[in-house]
Design a protein around this motif. Structure first.
Motif, PDB file in Angstrom:
ATOM      1  N   ARG A  62      31.338  57.314  44.452  1.00  0.00           N
ATOM      2  CA  ARG A  62      32.337  56.617  45.222  1.00  0.00           C
ATOM      3  C   ARG A  62      31.706  56.185  46.669  1.00  0.00           C
ATOM      4  N   ASP A  63      30.750  57.234  46.841  1.00  0.00           N
ATOM      5  CA  ASP A  63      29.959  56.904  48.198  1.00  0.00           C
ATOM      6  C   ASP A  63      29.173  55.621  48.289  1.00  0.00           C
ATOM      7  N   LYS A  64      28.944  55.113  46.871  1.00  0.00           N
ATOM      8  CA  LYS A  64      27.986  53.617  47.154  1.00  0.00           C
ATOM      9  C   LYS A  64      28.652  52.713  46.770  1.00  0.00           C
ATOM     10  N   ALA A  65      30.097  52.656  46.952  1.00  0.00           N
ATOM     11  CA  ALA A  65      30.939  51.423  46.661  1.00  0.00           C
ATOM     12  C   ALA A  65      30.306  50.184  47.634  1.00  0.00           C
ATOM     13  N   ARG A  66      29.884  50.261  48.817  1.00  0.00           N
ATOM     14  CA  ARG A  66      29.553  49.493  49.561  1.00  0.00           C
ATOM     15  C   ARG A  66      28.051  48.939  49.466  1.00  0.00           C
ATOM     16  N   ALA A  67      27.445  49.809  48.654  1.00  0.00           N
ATOM     17  CA  ALA A  67      25.858  49.611  48.500  1.00  0.00           C
ATOM     18  C   ALA A  67      25.690  48.398  47.778  1.00  0.00           C
ATOM     19  N   TYR A  68      24.407  47.821  47.806  1.00  0.00           N
ATOM     20  CA  TYR A  68      23.923  46.843  46.929  1.00  0.00           C
ATOM     21  C   TYR A  68      22.963  47.464  45.905  1.00  0.00           C
ATOM     22  N   ASP A 110      44.735  46.429  43.249  1.00  0.00           N
ATOM     23  CA  ASP A 110      44.828  47.234  41.973  1.00  0.00           C
ATOM     24  C   ASP A 110      43.411  47.229  41.504  1.00  0.00           C
ATOM     25  N   ALA A 111      42.326  46.076  41.409  1.00  0.00           N
ATOM     26  CA  ALA A 111      41.050  46.092  40.875  1.00  0.00           C
ATOM     27  C   ALA A 111      40.389  47.033  41.794  1.00  0.00           C
ATOM     28  N   GLU A 112      40.411  47.236  43.104  1.00  0.00           N
ATOM     29  CA  GLU A 112      39.651  48.033  43.900  1.00  0.00           C
ATOM     30  C   GLU A 112      39.920  49.620  43.543  1.00  0.00           C
ATOM     31  N   GLU A 113      41.383  49.603  43.246  1.00  0.00           N
ATOM     32  CA  GLU A 113      42.006  51.089  43.023  1.00  0.00           C
ATOM     33  C   GLU A 113      41.171  51.509  41.710  1.00  0.00           C
ATOM     34  N   LEU A 114      41.258  50.758  40.802  1.00  0.00           N
ATOM     35  CA  LEU A 114      40.654  50.859  39.435  1.00  0.00           C
ATOM     36  C   LEU A 114      39.188  51.321  39.673  1.00  0.00           C
ATOM     37  N   ALA A 115      38.541  50.540  40.294  1.00  0.00           N
ATOM     38  CA  ALA A 115      37.175  50.651  40.605  1.00  0.00           C
ATOM     39  C   ALA A 115      36.958  52.118  41.463  1.00  0.00           C
ATOM     40  N   TYR A 116      37.550  52.404  42.397  1.00  0.00           N
ATOM     41  CA  TYR A 116      37.217  53.905  42.788  1.00  0.00           C
ATOM     42  C   TYR A 116      37.722  54.774  41.880  1.00  0.00           C
ATOM     43  N   HIS A 117      38.663  54.661  41.140  1.00  0.00           N
ATOM     44  CA  HIS A 117      38.956  55.718  40.281  1.00  0.00           C
ATOM     45  C   HIS A 117      37.430  55.713  39.192  1.00  0.00           C
ATOM     46  N   TYR A 118      36.935  54.822  38.807  1.00  0.00           N
ATOM     47  CA  TYR A 118      36.110  55.190  38.022  1.00  0.00           C
ATOM     48  C   TYR A 118      34.488  55.336  38.610  1.00  0.00           C
ATOM     49  N   LEU A 119      34.397  55.057  39.892  1.00  0.00           N
ATOM     50  CA  LEU A 119      33.595  55.504  40.737  1.00  0.00           C
ATOM     51  C   LEU A 119      33.524  56.988  40.872  1.00  0.00           C
ATOM     52  N   ASP A 120      34.634  57.698  40.869  1.00  0.00           N
ATOM     53  CA  ASP A 120      34.792  58.895  40.920  1.00  0.00           C
ATOM     54  C   ASP A 120      34.290  59.623  39.488  1.00  0.00           C
ATOM     55  N   ARG A 179      31.668  49.940  35.637  1.00  0.00           N
ATOM     56  CA  ARG A 179      31.895  48.600  35.511  1.00  0.00           C
ATOM     57  C   ARG A 179      32.628  48.347  34.124  1.00  0.00           C
ATOM     58  N   ALA A 180      32.040  48.847  33.051  1.00  0.00           N
ATOM     59  CA  ALA A 180      32.422  48.911  31.781  1.00  0.00           C
ATOM     60  C   ALA A 180      33.919  49.542  31.690  1.00  0.00           C
ATOM     61  N   LEU A 181      33.859  50.732  32.123  1.00  0.00           N
ATOM     62  CA  LEU A 181      35.126  51.470  32.130  1.00  0.00           C
ATOM     63  C   LEU A 181      36.429  50.702  32.880  1.00  0.00           C
ATOM     64  N   ALA A 182      35.996  50.069  34.034  1.00  0.00           N
ATOM     65  CA  ALA A 182      36.972  49.433  34.752  1.00  0.00           C
ATOM     66  C   ALA A 182      37.851  48.229  33.711  1.00  0.00           C
ATOM     67  N   THR A 223      34.645  44.986  40.339  1.00  0.00           N
ATOM     68  CA  THR A 223      36.115  44.558  40.507  1.00  0.00           C
ATOM     69  C   THR A 223      35.934  42.810  39.820  1.00  0.00           C
ATOM     70  N   LEU A 224      34.956  42.537  39.866  1.00  0.00           N
ATOM     71  CA  LEU A 224      34.570  41.071  39.307  1.00  0.00           C
ATOM     72  C   LEU A 224      35.591  40.778  37.991  1.00  0.00           C
ATOM     73  N   ALA A 225      35.398  41.418  36.900  1.00  0.00           N
ATOM     74  CA  ALA A 225      35.934  41.275  35.609  1.00  0.00           C
ATOM     75  C   ALA A 225      37.358  41.453  35.802  1.00  0.00           C
ATOM     76  N   PRO A 226      37.844  42.456  36.326  1.00  0.00           N
ATOM     77  CA  PRO A 226      39.347  42.890  36.421  1.00  0.00           C
ATOM     78  C   PRO A 226      39.935  41.535  37.159  1.00  0.00           C
ATOM     79  N   ILE A 227      39.366  41.110  38.252  1.00  0.00           N
ATOM     80  CA  ILE A 227      40.210  40.045  39.071  1.00  0.00           C
ATOM     81  C   ILE A 227      40.105  38.748  38.566  1.00  0.00           C
TER      82      ILE A 227
END
Length: 240
Positions: free
Chosen positions: A126-132, A111-121, A148-151, A98-102
């Motif tokens: 998707r299950d790694k969203a909170r991982a480092y 909106d950025a997080e919605e986009l991020a979850y879409h591309y994580l899918d 990240r590139a797709l977002a 979400t860094l670049a979209p924001i």
């Protein structure tokens, strides 16, 4: 979508690119292959202004890429996936995406997080969203880099040997993601050593050696009936 006219690139006395002429159409999938040191990575880096040609012109969507407009042009049209994943280690996967979209595109966090979850899918993570990043395998980190590139929602995706830093068992999971993306209307330029992948994904393959284009063509013709001896020798070596 991408056009290079008479592009040269030198590093001191070393001439890495020599008189490159190239046109990549909108929606085309182009694979660039060749031995190490042939100029492939430098070529793709010239497409998004990470390298500035010593001579020649680069156009994106018909507009000349220049020093004064390159930041705007690249942010508008190009996203790149590197050999190394280049994720920020102190940020979660979601924060990396979400860094670049924001920050650059001024999207709201929601909106950025919605986009991020879409591309994580899209990349199956998707299950790694909170991982480092250091909690993920190399293959997973590269898939996050693709998400990240797709977002950024840019029209051109550049891949610079996206599997070269991966252990062999992780290569296919990344290639599978790119293969799925190849069905979309995105313009893709992929520098790769994976010949089977190039055959499957590309509309056109270019063989580079010593800073020049040696041969190009559609995959079936290129791999089955290469016309140039240097191409044949390279393919014989790498496919055996």
């Amino acid at each position: 979508m991408i056009r290079l006219n008479g592009v040269y690139k030198s590093f001191g006395p070393l001439e890495v690119l020599q008189n490159i002429h190239l046109h990549v159409s909108e929606g085309e999938k182009l694979a660039i292959i060749g031995p190490s040191g042939s100029g492939k990575s430098t070529l793709i880096r010239c497409m998004n202004a990470l390298e500035e040609p010593s001579r020649g012109e680069v156009y994106l969507n018909g507009e000349l890429l220049m020093h004064k407009n390159r930041a705007m042009m690249v942010r508008t049209y190009c996203a790149m996936v590197f050999q190394q994943f280049n994720l920020y280690p102190h940020m979660t996967v979601l924060q990396n995406i979400t860094l670049a979209p924001i920050k650059l595109q001024k999207k709201s966090r929601a909106d950025a997080e919605e986009l991020a979850y879409h591309y994580l899918d899209v990349v199956g993570l998707r299950d790694k969203a909170r991982a480092y990043p250091d909690m993920l395998s190399g293959g997973q980190q590269q898939r996050i880099a693709i998400a990240r590139a797709l977002a950024t929602r840019r029209k051109i995706l550049l891949f610079d040997e996206p599997t070269s830093a991966l252990d062999p068992e992780m290569v296919q999971e990344v290639l599978d993601v790119i293969i799925r993306l190849s069905q979309e209307s995105i313009t893709m330029v992929v520098v790769t050593h994976e010949m089977g992948f190039a055959r499957q994904v590309a509309d056109r393959v270019i063989f580079m050696d010593n800073g020049v284009f040696v041969e190009e063509g559609p995959p079936a013709e290129f791999f089955e009936h290469p016309k140039n001896e240097r191409t044949s020798a390279f393919l014989s070596k790498i496919l055996r």
